[in-house]
Design a protein around this motif. Structure first.
Motif, mmCIF file in Angstrom:
data_model
loop_
_atom_site.group_PDB
_atom_site.id
_atom_site.type_symbol
_atom_site.label_atom_id
_atom_site.label_comp_id
_atom_site.label_asym_id
_atom_site.label_seq_id
_atom_site.Cartn_x
_atom_site.Cartn_y
_atom_site.Cartn_z
ATOM 1 N N UNK A 46 -24.425 82.912 -52.884
ATOM 2 C CA UNK A 46 -23.092 82.500 -53.324
ATOM 3 C C UNK A 46 -22.164 82.311 -52.124
ATOM 4 N N UNK A 47 -22.258 83.181 -51.141
ATOM 5 C CA UNK A 47 -21.427 83.048 -49.941
ATOM 6 C C UNK A 47 -21.713 81.729 -49.221
ATOM 7 N N UNK A 48 -22.975 81.359 -49.116
ATOM 8 C CA UNK A 48 -23.337 80.079 -48.487
ATOM 9 C C UNK A 48 -22.815 78.922 -49.331
ATOM 10 N N UNK A 49 -22.956 79.021 -50.643
ATOM 11 C CA UNK A 49 -22.467 77.958 -51.527
ATOM 12 C C UNK A 49 -20.964 77.753 -51.337
ATOM 13 N N UNK A 50 -20.217 78.842 -51.292
ATOM 14 C CA UNK A 50 -18.759 78.733 -51.128
ATOM 15 C C UNK A 50 -18.401 78.208 -49.743
ATOM 16 N N UNK A 51 -19.090 78.695 -48.730
ATOM 17 C CA UNK A 51 -18.796 78.275 -47.353
ATOM 18 C C UNK A 51 -19.061 76.789 -47.146
ATOM 19 N N UNK A 52 -20.048 76.256 -47.836
ATOM 20 C CA UNK A 52 -20.409 74.846 -47.666
ATOM 21 C C UNK A 52 -19.735 73.932 -48.689
ATOM 22 N N UNK A 53 -18.890 74.504 -49.552
ATOM 23 C CA UNK A 53 -18.185 73.687 -50.528
ATOM 24 C C UNK A 53 -19.058 73.193 -51.666
ATOM 25 N N UNK A 54 -20.088 73.914 -52.003
ATOM 26 C CA UNK A 54 -20.975 73.517 -53.090
ATOM 27 C C UNK A 54 -20.190 73.465 -54.401
ATOM 28 N N UNK A 55 -20.203 72.336 -55.104
ATOM 29 C CA UNK A 55 -19.425 72.227 -56.338
ATOM 30 C C UNK A 55 -19.939 73.123 -57.469
ATOM 31 N N UNK A 56 -21.127 73.682 -57.321
ATOM 32 C CA UNK A 56 -21.671 74.569 -58.354
ATOM 33 C C UNK A 56 -21.473 76.048 -58.033
ATOM 34 N N UNK A 57 -20.751 76.362 -56.971
ATOM 35 C CA UNK A 57 -20.580 77.755 -56.552
ATOM 36 C C UNK A 57 -19.972 78.614 -57.654
ATOM 37 N N UNK A 58 -18.915 78.157 -58.256
ATOM 38 C CA UNK A 58 -18.257 78.982 -59.268
ATOM 39 C C UNK A 58 -19.093 79.075 -60.549
ATOM 40 N N UNK A 59 -19.853 78.054 -60.852
ATOM 41 C CA UNK A 59 -20.762 78.141 -61.997
ATOM 42 C C UNK A 59 -21.850 79.170 -61.710
#
Length: 93
Positions: A46-59
């Motif tokens: 999740x930290x990597x998803x948020x750091x890279x701006x992944x649009x599915x991070x919050x899902x």
């Protein structure tokens, strides 16, 4: 075209110990002894998803909400389709 995610689990449902069991037959996702390790991996992911701006991070963060990811994927698919159309029109005026 994106896969219909309503028909399957979207997030991490399999964990294997490849060092000792390379055939991936024993899924350890429900092993109580592994839950701390699995949650740590999910947190790091999740930290990597948020750091890279992944649009599915919050899902992913709210993965217990089974309607959030399919709704978000539908929105992203619609945005992608519109962008593709705009690009096609720009390339062929």
């Amino acid at each position: 075209m994106m896969e219909d995610v309503q028909t399957r689990e979207l997030w991490w449902t399999e964990v294997f110990e490849l060092a000792s069991e390379r055939a991936e037959r024993a899924n350890l996702i429900a092993d109580p002894a592994r839950q701390k390790q699995i949650e740590a991996m999910r947190g790091a992911f999740l930290a990597v998803m948020r750091r890279t701006g992944d649009p599915l991070a919050e899902a992913f963060a709210a993965r217990e909400n089974k309607t959030l990811a399919p709704a978000l994927l539908g929105k992203l698919n619609a945005e992608y389709s519109k962008a593709t159309e705009r690009n096609q029109h720009a390339d062929n005026p």
